[in-house]
Write a protein that holds these residues in place. Sequence first.
Motif, PDB file in Angstrom:
ATOM      1  N   LEU A 125       1.400  -1.079  -0.026  1.00 31.75           N
ATOM      2  CA  LEU A 125      -0.068  -0.376  -0.190  1.00 31.75           C
ATOM      3  C   LEU A 125       1.186   1.261  -0.179  1.00 31.75           C
ATOM      4  O   LEU A 125       1.804   0.941   0.663  1.00 31.75           O
ATOM      5  N   GLY A 126      -0.180   2.156  -0.491  1.00 29.35           N
ATOM      6  CA  GLY A 126       1.882   3.387  -1.143  1.00 29.35           C
ATOM      7  C   GLY A 126       0.719   4.794  -1.674  1.00 29.35           C
ATOM      8  O   GLY A 126      -0.192   4.783  -1.434  1.00 29.35           O
ATOM      9  N   ASN A 127       1.109   5.922  -0.559  1.00 31.47           N
ATOM     10  CA  ASN A 127       0.688   6.724  -1.526  1.00 31.47           C
ATOM     11  C   ASN A 127       1.832   7.436  -1.472  1.00 31.47           C
ATOM     12  O   ASN A 127       3.411   7.483  -1.163  1.00 31.47           O
ATOM     13  N   PHE A 128       1.746   9.056  -2.780  1.00 32.24           N
ATOM     14  CA  PHE A 128       3.292   9.334  -3.919  1.00 32.24           C
ATOM     15  C   PHE A 128       3.043  10.822  -4.042  1.00 32.24           C
ATOM     16  O   PHE A 128       1.837  10.987  -4.129  1.00 32.24           O
ATOM     17  N   SER A 129       3.590  11.721  -3.299  1.00 27.52           N
ATOM     18  CA  SER A 129       3.815  12.790  -4.363  1.00 27.52           C
ATOM     19  C   SER A 129       4.176  13.347  -5.209  1.00 27.52           C
ATOM     20  O   SER A 129       6.346  13.041  -5.773  1.00 27.52           O
ATOM     21  N   ILE A 130       3.998  13.650  -6.787  1.00 25.74           N
ATOM     22  CA  ILE A 130       5.659  13.781  -7.694  1.00 25.74           C
ATOM     23  C   ILE A 130       5.653  14.493  -7.859  1.00 25.74           C
ATOM     24  O   ILE A 130       4.954  16.488  -8.318  1.00 25.74           O
TER      25      ILE A 130
END
Length: 886
Positions: free
Chosen positions: A91-96
Amino acid sequence: MKALSSSETRQLFLDFFKEKGHHVEPSASLIPVEDPTLLWINSGVATLKKYFDGTAVPESPRLTNAQKSIRTNDIENVGKTARHHTMFEMLGNFSIGDYFKEEAITWAWEFLTDEKWLALDPDKLYVTVHPEDSEARRLWQEKIGLSEDRVIDIADNFWEIGVGPSGPNSEIFYDRGESYNDVAEDDPENYPGGENERYLEIWNLVFSEFNHTEDDTYEPLPHKNIDTGMGLERLVSVLQDTPTNFETDLFMPIIKATEALAVDKIYGEDEQVDVSFKVIADHTRAVAFAIGDGALPSNEGRGYVLRRLLRRAVMHGKKLGIHKPFMHQLVPVVGSIMSAHYPEVLEQKEFISKVIKTEEERFHETINDGLSILEEVIRDLKEKAVNELSGEVIFKLYDTYGFPVELTEEIAEDAGLSVDHAGFEKEMEQQRERARQARQEVGSMSLQSETLLAIKEASTFTGYDCLENEATLVALVANDERISEAVVSDVEEVEAIFNQTPFYAEMGGQIFDTGWIYDNEGRLVGTVDDVQKSPNGQPLHHIRLETSLMEGQTYRLVVDHARRRAVIKNHTATHLLHQALKDVLGEHANQAGSLVTPDYLRFDFTHFGQVTKEELEKMESIVNQKIWQQLPVVTVETDIETAKEMGAMALFGEKYGQNVRVVKVSDYSLELCGGVHVGNTSEIGVFKLISESGIGAGVRRIEAVTGEKAYQYLVERENALKVTAELVKSKRILEVPQKVIALQEQLKKAQKENEQLLAKMANQEAGAIFNDVASESGITYVAKEVAVKDMNQLRQLADQWKQKAVSDILVLGLVNEGKANLLVAMSDDMVKKGYKAGDLIKAIAPMINGGGGGRPDMAQAGGKKPEGMSEAIAAVPVWISEIASV
């Protein structure tokens, strides 16, 4: 803390970050797309690399996903530890380049502790930070309110994989309580981040803020990124309060289903037995998902990983008393557990199960022989007090029985032996050397010669639109030397490159064109026997000279029209067959190789199990229907991305350039292909399958003919039928099957009458021999060589002997076609007295160079020395005398 199922936990995570403005990315295939650096997708961020490196722009700079992943670097630890898996969910959350540390930390804490979400006890959470990351420490203490002793400095908290983006990370640990203590209070590992079972890492937040340069410096990134990862299996083990990941609802249904198949083995009663249950649950899950995503067991790459996982699970099944294929039965269980987020396993359960069952059956065919040999070797080594399994034995099991090296070594180590892996590698290298020495040189053009590599002149293929054209000779090679002129008196064969040519160079399964070269006056200059791609891509013509050739001169190039027509019929038919295979067998039936010649087409495809007669007939019918529908065949030149958007079928493993050709057969078939095709399917005429067979694990082959060759094929079989009709005296060909059936019935009747006659003769024989009863030491016996058909009739005589109670012992001998057989029978009284037919057979069988055995009342033997039969018969009273005197 909420008691949540794994499906609820996964969905809650995605919902949380969706509320925070994140775009939910679907879980990608386990097989990497356009990423040759990875064998498998191994993390949540692996599918998003194109966004982090700037080669693609995402729909939103905020992303979240639940990504299935596979890691196989420590397969041996699966089942032996609490949390090792081959397949897992990240499970992951990402900010580009959007939010950074403050939001990542704040949201992580909110999701874990807020009553609306997971509601974990905040007092049970600890975090680690990099010692130099003062900002992260400040945020955890000031923003979240953690005390100083619950924010722990860890020097290893820095993420990087060589040159490129890198940065510190912050891990979140959950205190599972004193009941999980596995180290002493004063143990230096007894802290969050140490090697212990009490403090469990559940989330890792990576703050990507530096660029690690080639000169080993760290420069600030202009756009900072967030990459987080939380293992679903670990998180669920916390929420469901289980000692290991395997007791959660992600694995227990698989374990329970395995229990139902096991023999007297229950999970949770024995640690060693539990290992087998865990390995089976883990490996079945990984194999099912991988096959569902398009991987197939094989001997290399990811296919080898699948085969290794499957075989390890089969071996652990044997430890549970399961000695037949069973993993395929667990696929629906795996699919049901994961269906909320991954419906594909249930959707493909029949195919996945079929692939697994086929592979299990193949392994079972060889495993028993290998196991018995390995067990015998281990037993012998222990008796001799030798504690190492040699590389030679490991290699023999691998080479002869297909026994996986890892399994051999694992079994040996379980038995307390070390393994000579270096010795195995030495044996493998010797085998490779033998293969190199045995390999014959193929008589083909040396395309990689320095001479050919140096030829840069351009050459255009015109054969899509014409079969002959004028062309200038731009390069000429003979005996691997570039020459300006070739005269037939000096050299008979040359290789030539023209500025343009209608000749197709062999590629993509389509065979090369042949034809002729003429000069400006129409005289034959040479015959083109072969055309291959030169190192720089130009069509290289292999020419048998008739006169002479000169660089710079213009010639007329003429392709063999009839041969090309036959080739393109077969090529377009191959495309129709490919789609027909998918229509009948399923989307998994992908091309695995092809050959298109003027005489026939050959098509290899992936499929597990047999292809039925009905399926083949259906495919053949579909292809012919498409031919007779007179479908237009259109070729479109476009870029690779547009072709993929069109839905064009690309061959797995085939390399395509930026610009490609798409061959479209009406609305039925759409494939990337650089070959040459008919303009309308009606030109093919007729399509006829001539053979179908298996050529390897999961790969099958179809051969077929079209056009004139198909007509010839059908005429040959019609002629054979006509001959058969004459032989069975049938006036009409269509009546031949009925005539053959009638003749078969007559033959069966004659055979039955013959058997009855033979039985009658056997009875007469029995009457003769049963009247000749002899006696020795008070024991009656009949010992005769008889002239019957086979061992079956010998046994029939023995049955009659027993029913008539002729004597105490019966010995019958049979000599037939250079072989000798013996049968010995004992009466019930003799057996009760302790006499055994097997003892007598062992005494007399060596006289016919044979051996055998059986039950106490009957035994038999076979030998290759028929001349010893008289001696064997004569030895019977001697044996009786000896045993009677004991």
